[in-house]
Design an enzyme around this catalytic site. Structure first.
Site, short mmCIF file in Angstrom:
data_model
loop_
_atom_site.label_atom_id
_atom_site.label_comp_id
_atom_site.label_asym_id
_atom_site.label_seq_id
_atom_site.Cartn_x
_atom_site.Cartn_y
_atom_site.Cartn_z
N ASP A 62 -5.51 11.87 2.75
CA ASP A 62 -5.83 12.40 1.51
C ASP A 62 -7.20 12.78 1.33
OD1 ASP A 62 -6.43 9.46 2.33
OD2 ASP A 62 -7.47 9.26 0.40
N ASN A 117 -13.03 6.85 4.99
CA ASN A 117 -13.33 5.61 6.05
C ASN A 117 -12.51 6.00 7.30
OD1 ASN A 117 -15.56 4.46 5.04
ND2 ASN A 117 -14.03 3.07 3.62
N TYR A 167 -5.96 -1.36 9.26
CA TYR A 167 -6.42 -0.79 8.02
C TYR A 167 -7.13 0.49 8.33
CZ TYR A 167 -4.71 -4.99 5.97
OH TYR A 167 -3.77 -6.17 5.44
N HIS A 194 -4.16 6.65 -0.98
CA HIS A 194 -4.91 6.69 0.25
C HIS A 194 -3.75 6.68 1.26
CE1 HIS A 194 -8.62 6.60 1.81
NE2 HIS A 194 -8.78 5.15 2.06
N TYR A 196 0.93 -1.18 -0.06
CA TYR A 196 -0.10 0.11 0.18
C TYR A 196 0.90 1.39 0.10
CZ TYR A 196 -3.82 -3.13 1.51
OH TYR A 196 -4.50 -4.24 1.43
N ASN A 240 -10.05 1.97 7.81
CA ASN A 240 -11.21 1.97 8.22
C ASN A 240 -11.37 1.75 9.75
OD1 ASN A 240 -10.97 -0.79 8.14
ND2 ASN A 240 -13.18 -1.03 7.26
#
Length: 202
Positions: free
Chosen positions: A108, A129, A81, A28, A23, A83
């Site tokens: 972001d 989220n 993560y 994000h 990631y 969320n």
């Protein structure tokens, strides 16, 4: 809270993102990118927070150029993560008794063009989220450094867009933009929201 207490209370600066190398370059993860640069500026390194906080932290001092004194800062990168970002932010902020007025979240932002910044206090989550999770655990009146990534092209889904690396053209500017966002954080904690907004809200 008294002025003396405020003077000894650190700032909590949380960069939002998803953990793991797969990631790392995603839109994000802009918050992680800025947090990593701030840690470098402090001469520190992120390490596991402990106490079951599911986060990495880096402690040190930051301040805007020309500011009379550097501010104590605890940088946080949630290792959940996106969320579930709110749990680690709330856990560390609560343990250190850091109030929302000294809590900054870097994230972001789709509704800001790539390359632009906006600083504000409070507001809605706008479908983000990570912000939804943070607001759900600590309330909404924290400070925000919003890193513009723009809207997805055509009919691309938002999730696909933010969970994708910056484009080749964007990557040519990315280091400069992350550097500018880090400057904005330093100005925010060293000189206040109004000064930071006047300087960096573009």
């Amino acid at each position: 809270m008294t002025d003396a207490t405020t003077a000894t209370t650190p700032w909590l600066v949380a960069g939002l993102g998803n953990p793991g190398p797969e990631y790392a370059g995603h839109r994000h993860n802009a918050g992680f990118m800025v947090a990593d640069l701030l840690a470098e500026r402090m001469g520190g390194r992120f390490k596991a927070a402990g106490r079951g906080a599911r986060a990495q932290v880096c402690e040190g001092r930051l301040g805007a150029p020309g500011s009379p004194e550097a501010q104590r800062v605890v940088l946080v990168k949630p290792m959940t993560y996106m969320n579930l970002s709110g749990g680690p932010v709330a856990s560390i902020g609560g343990y250190l008794k850091i109030p929302l007025e000294r809590t900054v979240v870097i994230h972001d932002e789709l509704d800001i063009p790539f390359g632009a910044l906006r600083l504000k206090r409070g507001g809605g989550d706008n479908g983000h989220n990570g912000l939804k999770s943070v607001t759900g655990t600590v309330g909404r009146d924290y400070l925000r450094v919003r890193f513009g990534v723009g809207r997805p092209p055509g009919r691309m889904e938002v999730a696909a867009f933010v969970l994708r690396d910056f484009s080749a053209a964007e990557r040519k500017e990315l280091d400069h933009l992350v550097d500018r966002a880090a400057d904005a954080v330093e100005t925010l904690i060293g000189s206040g929201l109004e000064r930071a907004q006047n300087t960096y809200n573009s």
